[in-house]
Design a protein around this motif. Sequence first.
Motif, PDB file in Angstrom:
ATOM      1  N   GLU A  72       0.400   4.636  -2.413  1.00 34.58           N
ATOM      2  CA  GLU A  72       0.162   5.954  -1.832  1.00 34.58           C
ATOM      3  C   GLU A  72       1.197   6.970  -2.289  1.00 34.58           C
ATOM      4  O   GLU A  72       0.917   8.171  -2.385  1.00 34.58           O
ATOM      5  N   LYS A  73       2.406   6.505  -2.585  1.00 35.17           N
ATOM      6  CA  LYS A  73       3.455   7.385  -3.113  1.00 35.17           C
ATOM      7  C   LYS A  73       3.226   7.729  -4.585  1.00 35.17           C
ATOM      8  O   LYS A  73       3.866   8.634  -5.131  1.00 35.17           O
ATOM      9  N   ARG A 100       0.800  -1.223   0.000  1.00 35.31           N
ATOM     10  CA  ARG A 100       0.000   0.000   0.000  1.00 35.31           C
ATOM     11  C   ARG A 100       0.837   1.281   0.000  1.00 35.31           C
ATOM     12  O   ARG A 100       0.499   2.233  -0.728  1.00 35.31           O
ATOM     13  N   GLN A 134      -1.789  -3.166  -6.130  1.00 31.43           N
ATOM     14  CA  GLN A 134      -1.685  -3.221  -4.665  1.00 31.43           C
ATOM     15  C   GLN A 134      -2.197  -4.540  -4.102  1.00 31.43           C
ATOM     16  O   GLN A 134      -3.271  -5.015  -4.462  1.00 31.43           O
TER      17      GLN A 134
END
Length: 333
Positions: free
Chosen positions: A251-252, A247, A260
């Motif tokens: 998110e980056k 995850r 994911q």
Amino acid sequence: MFEEYTGVYVIADCFDGQVRKVTYELIGQARLIADQLNEEVHTLILGAQVASQAQTLIEYGSDHVHVFEHPLLARYSTDGYTKVITDFFGQNKPNVILIGATNDGRDLAPRISGRMKNGVVADCTILSVSQSDGLVEWTRPALGGNILAEIICPEHRPQMGSVRPNVFKMPERIVGRTGQIHQETVTLADSDIRNRFVEMIKVDLNEVNIEEAEIVVAGGRGMGSPANFKVLEELAEVLGGVLGVSRPIVEKGWYPLSRQIGQTGKTIAPKLYLAFGISGAIQHTAGITGSETIVAINTDPEAAIFKVCDYGIVGDAVEVAKEMIAKFKVAKG
């Protein structure tokens, strides 16, 4: 109090008239639960022309298959499927209902539970039966995946939950196994369905299906930078597998959500799972429990991932990946 409620029911998940793999996984779990409760397994299959698949559902463990065929059931619709299923359950009282936590299942499960005025436990990863009272114990990650919550339903029937695909293995198919096939009457009109299928738009035709891959090479925060993931992409290509990520990487913005793995991503069940630089937080491990073999590579010997893996390597993820690439290339000639 609930003596009239009996049977473990699975609602088949179909796409384009074909039963999805998660249905067979659920039948396997339903069989285990039913055997402990001394009850029978029922499977409901809805569609336009799906009766030909009923025998296969029996061979995977169903005792009864209830076939609902109607032109308006050819494609999934919330209204149509909810009406047909709840009409049936209005005449039949199930003890347990299992639904796959697919896109359709996640839409359907709360509608059914709302119509039947009972709860539903969503996205379960563990199912068991209490030996003391015969209640199904539903286990799912909670609080962002930081804990595992065990939930029971002592006050209402049916006991109902959705289960993520690839959490459980498919049961063995017993060709020629016998059971009963029931062709059910469907009462459904256009006016019962408020939405209409217009068009299917396929998104990212070149994107891999990580849920079906037999080999998955995954990277986490320990990989350090986007450039280092190129090594994992090469390793996945050499092995004939696909790349997955944890995850924090999504998110980056380094990779899309479709890559994911974990509670908020995909649940996978490959033959081989290689985890590079992944710490092993419960949010992630909830998505890999179905893997046959897990190999973890991390610089931290105390990383949680080493508690769930089959083989562990303490070392630099990038260097280990490069070494693997070299070895596999030599092995392949």
